[in-house]
Design an enzyme around this catalytic site. Structure first.
Site, PDB file in Angstrom:
ATOM      1  N   CYS A   2       0.843  -1.208   0.000  1.00 36.07           N
ATOM      2  CA  CYS A   2       0.000   0.000   0.000  1.00 36.07           C
ATOM      3  C   CYS A   2       0.878   1.258   0.000  1.00 36.07           C
ATOM      4  CB  CYS A   2      -0.876   0.041   1.240  1.00 36.07           C
ATOM      5  SG  CYS A   2      -1.636  -1.530   1.650  1.00 36.07           S
TER       6      CYS A   2
HETATM    7  N1  GLN Z   1      -0.716  -6.789   4.018  1.00 36.85           N
HETATM    8  C1  GLN Z   1      -1.551  -5.615   4.104  1.00 36.85           C
HETATM    9  C2  GLN Z   1      -2.897  -5.838   3.462  1.00 36.85           C
HETATM   10  O1  GLN Z   1      -3.173  -6.854   2.909  1.00 36.85           O
HETATM   11  C3  GLN Z   1      -0.885  -4.407   3.504  1.00 36.85           C
HETATM   12  C4  GLN Z   1      -0.762  -4.585   2.052  1.00 36.85           C
HETATM   13  C5  GLN Z   1       0.105  -3.556   1.415  1.00 36.85           C
HETATM   14  O2  GLN Z   1       0.940  -2.890   2.003  1.00 36.85           O
HETATM   15  N2  GLN Z   1      -0.073  -3.495   0.153  1.00 36.85           N
HETATM   16  O3  GLN Z   1      -3.680  -4.942   3.518  1.00 36.85           O
END
Ligand code: GLN
Length: 230
Positions: A2
């Protein structure tokens, strides 16, 4: 992976931080520039801000770019401290508003860029969702934010594949870690922005090295290498 953004400074609007910048979270939701994992961030978003000492949140499991209600209201949301994120869900994780950052314990707002094996995290009745980030947030809240750097180093030691960029704020402090992903800091005359990637091309953005803790408080920015990486 994210993308997240934090602000601590003079009051400004959530729109000015998230929607208006040329490469802000809105654009990063479909065209991030520095994202190493995942192509876009379409699995939800969250905007958190402090209303006095009270953290308030608006979270969604839909793409940020399609939310006309948020676009309408965000210019009226004004705060001195903001934590916002757009989400690219890790495979196998739930897609629901409560899995979108920021997470909260009622005092802090917290976002996580990355992934962690849930088997290395203690089960928590306080976690807001079964997503890895919510379990990590619950552990960090439980240990206390003064221990953020040590908690990240410990979890990173237990899961060598973890990526643990965490961003948290409580209205007077803004903390962030780098562990496997990008982070940049911008000092402006009216405050400090910390973001997974710069929201514009201001040459004053500075990249934070990996495995560091950034702390912003009373206008001061401090950078410390995490335990075991000094
Ligand atoms: N693992 C977390 C989620 O699934 C964060 C994912 C991310 O950083 N893209 O939301």
């Amino acid at each position: 992976m994210c993308r997240h953004l934090g602000w601590l400074g003079e009051p400004t609007t959530v729109a000015a931080l998230v929607l208006d910048p040329p490469q802000g979270l809105l654009v990063q939701s479909y065209a991030p520039r520095r994202q190493k994992n995942g192509l876009m961030n379409a699995d939800g978003w969250g905007a958190g801000f402090f209303d006095g000492a009270t953290p308030r949140r608006w979270r969604s499991a839909a793409p940020l770019w399609g939310d006309v209600s948020f676009a309408s209201v965000a210019p009226a949301l004004r705060s001195h401290c903001v934590v916002a994120a757009v989400r690219s869900a890790t495979i196998g994780m739930p897609i629901e508003p409560s899995a979108s950052a920021p997470f909260s314990d009622g005092h802090w707002l917290l976002s996580h860029n990355g992934v962690v094996d849930r088997a290395v995290l203690p089960p928590s009745a306080a976690a807001e969702s079964t997503v890895d980030s919510a379990l990590l947030a619950a552990l960090i809240f439980d240990r206390g934010l003064d221990a953020l750097g040590d908690t990240v180093a410990e979890v990173g030691g237990a899961d060598p594949n973890a990526r643990l960029n965490v961003l948290a704020a409580n209205g007077s402090r803004l903390l962030a870690t780098t562990w496997g992903d990008t982070l940049s800091v911008l000092r402006r005359p009216d405050g400090v922005a910390v973001a997974s990637e710069p929201y514009d091309d201001d040459p004053a953005w500075q990249e934070v090295p990996d495995r560091h803790l950034v702390a912003v408080e009373a206008g001061e920015i401090t950078l410390t290498a995490l335990r075991g990486h000094r």
